[in-house]
Scaffold this motif. Structure first.
Motif, mmCIF file in Angstrom:
data_model
loop_
_atom_site.group_PDB
_atom_site.id
_atom_site.type_symbol
_atom_site.label_atom_id
_atom_site.label_comp_id
_atom_site.label_asym_id
_atom_site.label_seq_id
_atom_site.Cartn_x
_atom_site.Cartn_y
_atom_site.Cartn_z
ATOM 1 N N LEU A 18 0.831 -1.204 0.000
ATOM 2 C CA LEU A 18 0.000 0.000 0.000
ATOM 3 C C LEU A 18 0.866 1.254 0.000
ATOM 4 O O LEU A 18 0.625 2.183 -0.776
ATOM 5 N N LEU A 19 1.874 1.302 0.863
ATOM 6 C CA LEU A 19 2.765 2.464 0.926
ATOM 7 C C LEU A 19 3.458 2.685 -0.417
ATOM 8 O O LEU A 19 3.531 3.820 -0.909
ATOM 9 N N ASP A 78 -8.702 9.540 19.434
ATOM 10 C CA ASP A 78 -7.644 8.620 19.835
ATOM 11 C C ASP A 78 -7.526 7.576 18.747
ATOM 12 O O ASP A 78 -8.527 6.964 18.367
ATOM 13 N N GLY A 79 -6.329 7.353 18.262
ATOM 14 C CA GLY A 79 -6.123 6.344 17.228
ATOM 15 C C GLY A 79 -5.145 5.279 17.679
ATOM 16 O O GLY A 79 -4.218 5.543 18.443
ATOM 17 N N HIS A 80 -5.381 4.091 17.209
ATOM 18 C CA HIS A 80 -4.504 2.957 17.491
ATOM 19 C C HIS A 80 -4.196 2.296 16.156
ATOM 20 O O HIS A 80 -5.121 1.940 15.410
ATOM 21 N N PHE A 81 -2.924 2.152 15.834
ATOM 22 C CA PHE A 81 -2.506 1.534 14.580
ATOM 23 C C PHE A 81 -2.277 0.061 14.866
ATOM 24 O O PHE A 81 -1.259 -0.326 15.449
ATOM 25 N N LEU A 82 -3.239 -0.757 14.494
ATOM 26 C CA LEU A 82 -3.216 -2.185 14.800
ATOM 27 C C LEU A 82 -3.374 -2.980 13.514
ATOM 28 O O LEU A 82 -4.276 -2.691 12.716
ATOM 29 N N HIS A 83 -2.509 -3.937 13.319
ATOM 30 C CA HIS A 83 -2.579 -4.809 12.147
ATOM 31 C C HIS A 83 -2.520 -4.016 10.835
ATOM 32 O O HIS A 83 -3.161 -4.357 9.848
ATOM 33 N N GLY A 84 -1.765 -2.912 10.869
ATOM 34 C CA GLY A 84 -1.534 -2.124 9.661
ATOM 35 C C GLY A 84 -2.665 -1.194 9.274
ATOM 36 O O GLY A 84 -2.673 -0.671 8.162
ATOM 37 N N LYS A 85 -3.594 -0.954 10.208
ATOM 38 C CA LYS A 85 -4.732 -0.070 9.914
ATOM 39 C C LYS A 85 -5.043 0.786 11.144
ATOM 40 O O LYS A 85 -4.820 0.376 12.281
ATOM 41 N N TRP A 86 -5.600 1.969 10.892
ATOM 42 C CA TRP A 86 -6.026 2.836 11.975
ATOM 43 C C TRP A 86 -7.353 2.346 12.554
ATOM 44 O O TRP A 86 -8.268 1.977 11.815
ATOM 45 N N HIS A 87 -7.449 2.368 13.883
ATOM 46 C CA HIS A 87 -8.669 2.071 14.623
ATOM 47 C C HIS A 87 -8.924 3.269 15.526
ATOM 48 O O HIS A 87 -7.992 3.765 16.174
ATOM 49 N N PHE A 88 -10.170 3.717 15.591
ATOM 50 C CA PHE A 88 -10.493 4.863 16.425
ATOM 51 C C PHE A 88 -11.956 4.790 16.834
ATOM 52 O O PHE A 88 -12.764 4.113 16.213
ATOM 53 N N PRO A 132 -7.520 1.430 4.370
ATOM 54 C CA PRO A 132 -6.867 2.457 3.549
ATOM 55 C C PRO A 132 -6.828 2.104 2.072
ATOM 56 O O PRO A 132 -6.576 0.962 1.690
ATOM 57 N N SER A 133 -7.070 3.116 1.265
ATOM 58 C CA SER A 133 -6.873 2.987 -0.180
ATOM 59 C C SER A 133 -5.612 3.748 -0.600
ATOM 60 O O SER A 133 -5.116 3.558 -1.706
ATOM 61 N N TRP A 134 -5.114 4.613 0.303
ATOM 62 C CA TRP A 134 -3.925 5.417 0.038
ATOM 63 C C TRP A 134 -3.306 5.794 1.372
ATOM 64 O O TRP A 134 -4.023 6.150 2.320
ATOM 65 N N MET A 135 -1.992 5.686 1.464
ATOM 66 C CA MET A 135 -1.293 6.073 2.699
ATOM 67 C C MET A 135 0.133 6.458 2.350
ATOM 68 O O MET A 135 0.803 5.768 1.582
#
Length: 171
Positions: free
Chosen positions: A14-15, A67-77, A156-159
């Motif tokens: 993705l990156l 508040d965000g948590h980057f878990l398993h390669g994705k943002w969770h909030f 994510p579709s773009w990061m």
């Protein structure tokens, strides 16, 4: 870091794809000043302050913190179930997220959200494990976890990542 080798490979793809289809201006800034997936997941541990952008029914942009948590390669909030952000995302799940640490780190993401714990529907398959993580982080009694808060995962579709000096981001 909670990512599996497959999740790291997906994040790296993705990156790479996001940067390759970015404008020449953005590539000129980021290409030599970025992180790979493993470096990024090693830095984005714990809670990170996010700027979450949504759109109103009239097409007007809105931005707020979460508040965000980057878990398993994705943002969770999460947010309150009755928050404007929750209404926007329920109707229009496209969102953009930015996490910045001064001039040392910028993580910019566009995608679509998934509701992890819908009030009147089936939760995501991994919601029990995520709920355990959030309760451990915030405290089991911090919220009425069933009624007060709604959690999202941004697919994510773009990061892209801007990080000019990795040494400033690690202890």
């Amino acid at each position: 870091m909670r990512e599996t080798p497959q999740e790291l490979a997906e994040l790296q793809a993705l990156l790479d794809a996001s940067l390759s289809r970015s404008t020449s201006h953005l590539r000129s800034i980021v290409t030599e000043r970025t992180l790979n997936a493993e470096q990024l997941t090693g830095i984005l541990t714990g809670m990170r302050v996010l700027a979450v952008s949504t759109v109103t029914a009239k097409g007007e942009p809105r931005i707020s913190g979460a508040d965000g948590h980057f878990l398993h390669g994705k943002w969770h909030f999460g947010t309150a179930r009755d928050a404007a952000k929750a209404r926007h995302l329920a109707a229009r799940p496209a969102a953009s997220i930015a996490h910045m640490r001064g001039e040392d780190l910028g993580v910019f993401t566009h995608g679509r959200v998934e509701i992890l714990n819908p009030q009147d529907g089936e939760p995501a398959a991994d919601w029990p494990a995520l709920l355990d993580y959030f309760k451990d982080f915030y405290g089991a009694d911090a919220f009425d976890w069933e009624n007060d808060v709604v959690y999202y995962r941004l697919h994510p579709s773009w990061m892209t990542v801007y990080a000019p000096d990795l040494a400033k981001l690690t202890p």
